[in-house]
Each structure stands twice: as structure tokens, then as C-alpha cells.
Motif scaffolding. Sequence first.
Motif, PDB file in Angstrom:
ATOM      1  N   THR A   1     -13.642   1.334  -1.300  1.00 30.67           N
ATOM      2  CA  THR A   1     -14.141   2.665  -1.637  1.00 30.67           C
ATOM      3  C   THR A   1     -14.503   2.792  -3.118  1.00 30.67           C
ATOM      4  O   THR A   1     -15.193   3.736  -3.509  1.00 30.67           O
ATOM      5  CB  THR A   1     -13.096   3.737  -1.264  1.00 30.67           C
TER       6      THR A   1
ATOM      7  N   ARG B   1      -8.666  -0.783  11.254  1.00 28.94           N
ATOM      8  CA  ARG B   1      -9.345  -0.557   9.963  1.00 28.94           C
ATOM      9  C   ARG B   1      -9.706  -1.845   9.255  1.00 28.94           C
ATOM     10  O   ARG B   1     -10.619  -1.870   8.441  1.00 28.94           O
ATOM     11  CB  ARG B   1      -8.483   0.311   9.037  1.00 28.94           C
TER      12      ARG B   1
ATOM     13  N   ALA C   1      -3.399   4.911  -5.229  1.00 25.27           N
ATOM     14  CA  ALA C   1      -3.458   4.261  -3.917  1.00 25.27           C
ATOM     15  C   ALA C   1      -2.310   3.266  -3.791  1.00 25.27           C
ATOM     16  O   ALA C   1      -1.692   2.873  -4.786  1.00 25.27           O
ATOM     17  CB  ALA C   1      -4.800   3.560  -3.724  1.00 25.27           C
TER      18      ALA C   1
ATOM     19  N   ASN D   1      -3.504   4.463  11.080  1.00 23.09           N
ATOM     20  CA  ASN D   1      -3.429   3.940   9.719  1.00 23.09           C
ATOM     21  C   ASN D   1      -2.132   4.275   9.006  1.00 23.09           C
ATOM     22  O   ASN D   1      -1.740   3.583   8.063  1.00 23.09           O
ATOM     23  CB  ASN D   1      -4.593   4.486   8.878  1.00 23.09           C
ATOM     24  N   GLU D   2      -1.459   5.323   9.425  1.00 24.96           N
ATOM     25  CA  GLU D   2      -0.250   5.773   8.737  1.00 24.96           C
ATOM     26  C   GLU D   2       0.856   4.733   8.900  1.00 24.96           C
ATOM     27  O   GLU D   2       1.201   4.331  10.009  1.00 24.96           O
ATOM     28  CB  GLU D   2       0.198   7.120   9.295  1.00 24.96           C
TER      29      GLU D   2
ATOM     30  N   ALA E   1      -1.649  12.936   3.107  1.00 23.24           N
ATOM     31  CA  ALA E   1      -2.439  11.712   3.219  1.00 23.24           C
ATOM     32  C   ALA E   1      -3.805  11.971   3.855  1.00 23.24           C
ATOM     33  O   ALA E   1      -4.798  11.345   3.487  1.00 23.24           O
ATOM     34  CB  ALA E   1      -1.665  10.670   4.024  1.00 23.24           C
TER      35      ALA E   1
ATOM     36  N   GLN F   1     -12.744   8.533   1.706  1.00 19.64           N
ATOM     37  CA  GLN F   1     -13.796   8.053   2.606  1.00 19.64           C
ATOM     38  C   GLN F   1     -15.158   8.663   2.282  1.00 19.64           C
ATOM     39  O   GLN F   1     -16.199   8.086   2.602  1.00 19.64           O
ATOM     40  CB  GLN F   1     -13.411   8.302   4.064  1.00 19.64           C
TER      41      GLN F   1
ATOM     42  N   TRP G   1      -6.183  13.410   1.268  1.00 19.12           N
ATOM     43  CA  TRP G   1      -6.534  12.329   0.329  1.00 19.12           C
ATOM     44  C   TRP G   1      -7.536  11.369   0.970  1.00 19.12           C
ATOM     45  O   TRP G   1      -8.518  10.964   0.335  1.00 19.12           O
ATOM     46  CB  TRP G   1      -5.268  11.589  -0.092  1.00 19.12           C
ATOM     47  N   ALA G   2      -7.298  11.000   2.230  1.00 19.22           N
ATOM     48  CA  ALA G   2      -8.171  10.044   2.914  1.00 19.22           C
ATOM     49  C   ALA G   2      -9.595  10.583   3.041  1.00 19.22           C
ATOM     50  O   ALA G   2     -10.570   9.823   2.921  1.00 19.22           O
ATOM     51  CB  ALA G   2      -7.608   9.702   4.289  1.00 19.22           C
TER      52      ALA G   2
ATOM     53  N   ALA H   1     -10.902   4.952   4.106  1.00 20.71           N
ATOM     54  CA  ALA H   1      -9.862   4.755   3.105  1.00 20.71           C
ATOM     55  C   ALA H   1      -9.313   3.335   3.186  1.00 20.71           C
ATOM     56  O   ALA H   1      -9.177   2.757   4.262  1.00 20.71           O
ATOM     57  CB  ALA H   1      -8.734   5.761   3.319  1.00 20.71           C
ATOM     58  N   TYR H   2      -8.993   2.777   2.035  1.00 16.97           N
ATOM     59  CA  TYR H   2      -8.471   1.418   1.903  1.00 16.97           C
ATOM     60  C   TYR H   2      -9.476   0.342   2.338  1.00 16.97           C
ATOM     61  O   TYR H   2      -9.103  -0.759   2.695  1.00 16.97           O
ATOM     62  CB  TYR H   2      -7.137   1.251   2.622  1.00 16.97           C
TER      63      TYR H   2
END
Length: 533
Positions: free
Chosen positions: A452, A127, A423, A53-54, A406, A414, A409-410, A448-449
Amino acid sequence: MKVRRREFVRLFTAAPIAMLTAAPAWSADPLPQKGGKLVYMSENIPSLNPLDNESTVGVVTGQVFASLTRLDEKQKPIPYLAKSWEISSDGLSYTFHLQPGAKFHDGKPITSEDVAFSVGVVLKFHRFGKQMFGPVTSVETPDAQTAVFKLSRPHAPVLLSTTMSRFLPIMPKHVYGTQEDFNSNPAHKHPTGSGPFVVSNVKLGSYIILDRFPNYFLNKRPYLDRIVIQIVSDQTAVRVGLQRLEFDLVSGDALRYRAIKSFKSPQLKIERTTSAVGALTTIEFNNRTGPLSHKKVRQAIGHAIDTNFVASTLHDGWTLPGRGPFPIGNPFFNESIKGYEFDLDKANKLLDEAGFPVKADGVRFELKLIYISNEFLDLFVTIPEYVKPSLKKVGIEVVLEPMPGAAAWAVRMQNWDFEMSMALPAAYLDPGIGISRTYVCDNIRHVAYSDTSGFCNKKVDELFHEGVAEPNFDKRKALYDQVQTLLWEEAPMIWVVDLATPLIYNAKLINPPLTGWNQYGPFDEMYWRGGSK
């Protein structure tokens, strides 16, 4: 990048005339010359898993793995690993014809079986694989050079989803199909890909060295001999490296915006990119409980934030004021959406109407704001520092909760363990890929993303679902215009600024990635004036 038409036609002679659109036109320069090394400065790259995801991983993915198609300078799909394709009149079949003789880095042929395998992996592990390829029921392989995507219903985002290897990297089944859990495959330590460059040396956290793949399926490319991806997290080291010309290519989001103008050397160029990614910096609200479950509270916060001040003053003009859920450069952007007017009186009125009066201490209620503290500092740190005193003016006490990275945070996102969160969702050109995932009810997930925020509106869902199935652009735009109006009214999040990221590069570098997917696309057409810097 301007590739002369004779070269383009030679590369894709088997493609139908309809497919022979112009290749990326980034500059008009002398004939390409081979040789030389490019040093790309990057923030931390945690892995070489092409589905990581990064975003920084995407730079490596774009060089090591090929996609079926790619974008030209007008954001239109053109041939790449697929020399041509056809779409059936009912939109239920996409047939891709692979470049003959294309090979993976280990010398094995790239076949339609690998394409089918890659689609399956993306559907299961990406994702937003469902947003891209959800209606794809199977990938038929009538021969080694032909892959046929079969769909249960028309789905407009399919073709665009083949234009970047961050979406659909074509991976060797014989390497990555050896175990069920793709993400834990040991092959990610030293990937075997299909793109223009081969991984030759890796020290995660320090550098990644990529060398030219001599058997790349596009004849004579890539032009560069080597790419060194240098990992640098210290702002001072980035500035000094640029001033000393140690870095040849740097995305402006690696620097504080006010530092960018200091690079006035004739040996460096700074240009604003036109990106298909289309990212917005948002303050996402947890819509489930508390004050933020009230629409008027969410709207009030929008009116209490001066996005023009953020963009023009805090960001020195390198961002644009956010106007709504679609980036301003998106082809489906609704021009009638003007963003939330900065109006403290209106904000106070909405908060009163929502039933949250100012108490004796001047505070209506408290909200916590989480943010990543060590990345994209002008976005994730400067904005929260501005928001705290701004919301205080309307009686909202903001408690800042910096996250150490990150990953931390994720985890909070989640687990839905947040009230407000900074975000940076990317739109990825087609609303069915990058935008809908943060708003539709069936994507409320512990990821995440995804959605949420917990926002769910059946009319919004209906319009998004109609949009992805509608092949006509004007009809799609009419549907998405309605979506934007509804989301602006509901305010599940606040769209603070629209990114227009600058690119800083060596003036001798020809064809820097200013359009298309920018640094996430292949660097196979870049070269040095004179063959080296």
C-alpha cells in the motif's frame, strides 16, 4: 512440546525416515493426561471465517482446521494431516499423502479432493494466496489419499505455506463449495473443520467454546476436553482475571508491557516466545506524493526516531529495536543491517538536502499519522505519542489521526488515504510469504498489508523473485541480504521495533505454545498436570 519418540514413530509409521524429525519440544514433563478445560483470553474475534485477516481469528482456525504439515520447535515442517510428502528434484511437484481414516467434524472422510478445493479457495480469497501458492497450476488427485501440487516454476515457500491453517486450512468441499463467494458462506457461522477441536457454542464478542473432537486423526489427542475462548477487551479485566487465575493462557500483547512484570505469582509463568510469525511494528510511508516521495525525507525520519528508547524504556524491554525489513529472528536476517542510527543532526541535514528548509515558525512541513487506537496500545498508541514530539525536533509537524478500530484503519490503507501509518506486518518465516508482499511492484493493491506504500523498485522485485525460486538456502540468503540492504537504503517505511511477545500462562499447564506458530497452531498437545487444573 516433547512428544516421546516412540509415540511420534507410532503416529507416523508410514512416513519416510527423513520426515521423522522431532515433534514440538516445549517442555519435559510427565506423561500426557486427558481432561480439563483451558480458558484462553482473547481480544475481539470478529468472525469464524478461517481466511479472515484479523489475527485473533487465527487462534480459532488453528483448533478447528488442520493444515497438511506443522512446525516443530526448530521451525521445521513435520507431518500433520499429511503423514508424509515428497518434493520432485526439479521443484515442480509436491506430493502429500494424507493420514488414513482422517475425518471432518461431520464424520465425512478428508480426501485429496478437499485439499485441492482448499488450495483453490486460498489462491482466490487469501490476502497473500499468490505469495504462497501462485505458481501452483493444479492439484492432482490420483487417489483419495494423495494430493499432488503441480507448479509452473520452483517456489520455495510452498512447503512452509502448508504448516499453518491460517495459511491453508483443509476444508470440506461438500460444506464450503456450495457457493462461489467463499467469504459470504453461511457455514462460517458454525464451521465444520478437520482439526482437534469442534465448535460447540459461539457468541461473537463474548466467547467461543470448543470441545474435543473424539475422531481426531492423531490417536489419543487432543488431551484437553474443552477450550473456552473468552473475549476481553478491557485491560483492567485482563489483569484481574489473570490475578484470580480465571485465564489460563494469555498472549502478552493483550496487556500494556509495563503491566506484565506485576504478575509475580508462583501460579503464573511468563516466558518470551520464539515465533515463526516474526512481526515488526512499522511506520509505513505513502511513497507516492509530497515530502515522503523523497528518499532523504524518509531516511531523515528514521534517524529522528530513537528505537532503542522505544524498546528499552517505552516497552520495558519486551520489544527489540527494529533494524531492517526482516525480523531479527528470521533465518534470512542480514546481520550487517544495524537500523537507523538516532542522529538529529543527520536527520536535519537530510531534510535540508531534500529541499525542505525550516520556516519562520520552526516547521518544515506537516505529516498525518494514522493508527488503530484500541488495539496493541503499546505499539499503535505509545509509539505515535512518542513520534509526534520527536519529529517536531527536526521541523516535522505530526498530526495524529486515531482510527476507532482495525476496520476503519484498513479502509484508509486500502484506499491509499494516508501519509504515515502504524502497521504490524508479519514476516511468516519465509520472505516469499510475509515480507515480499509489502514491497513488490505487482502487489501494489487496494488491500491492507499489500504494498500500500506504493514503493516499487525493479531490482528489489528481481531479487525477491529469484529468492522464491532458489532451493539452496545459502544462495537464497545471499539474495535476501541484497534485498535488505536495498530496502534499508530506500526506506519505504521505518522498522521501529521487533516483537518478542511474552506468553502468560498457568504454571500447571504443560506444553504452552512457546514456539512454532504459537497460539495460531493446534493446542492438541497441551494438557494439565494431573489431568485438570
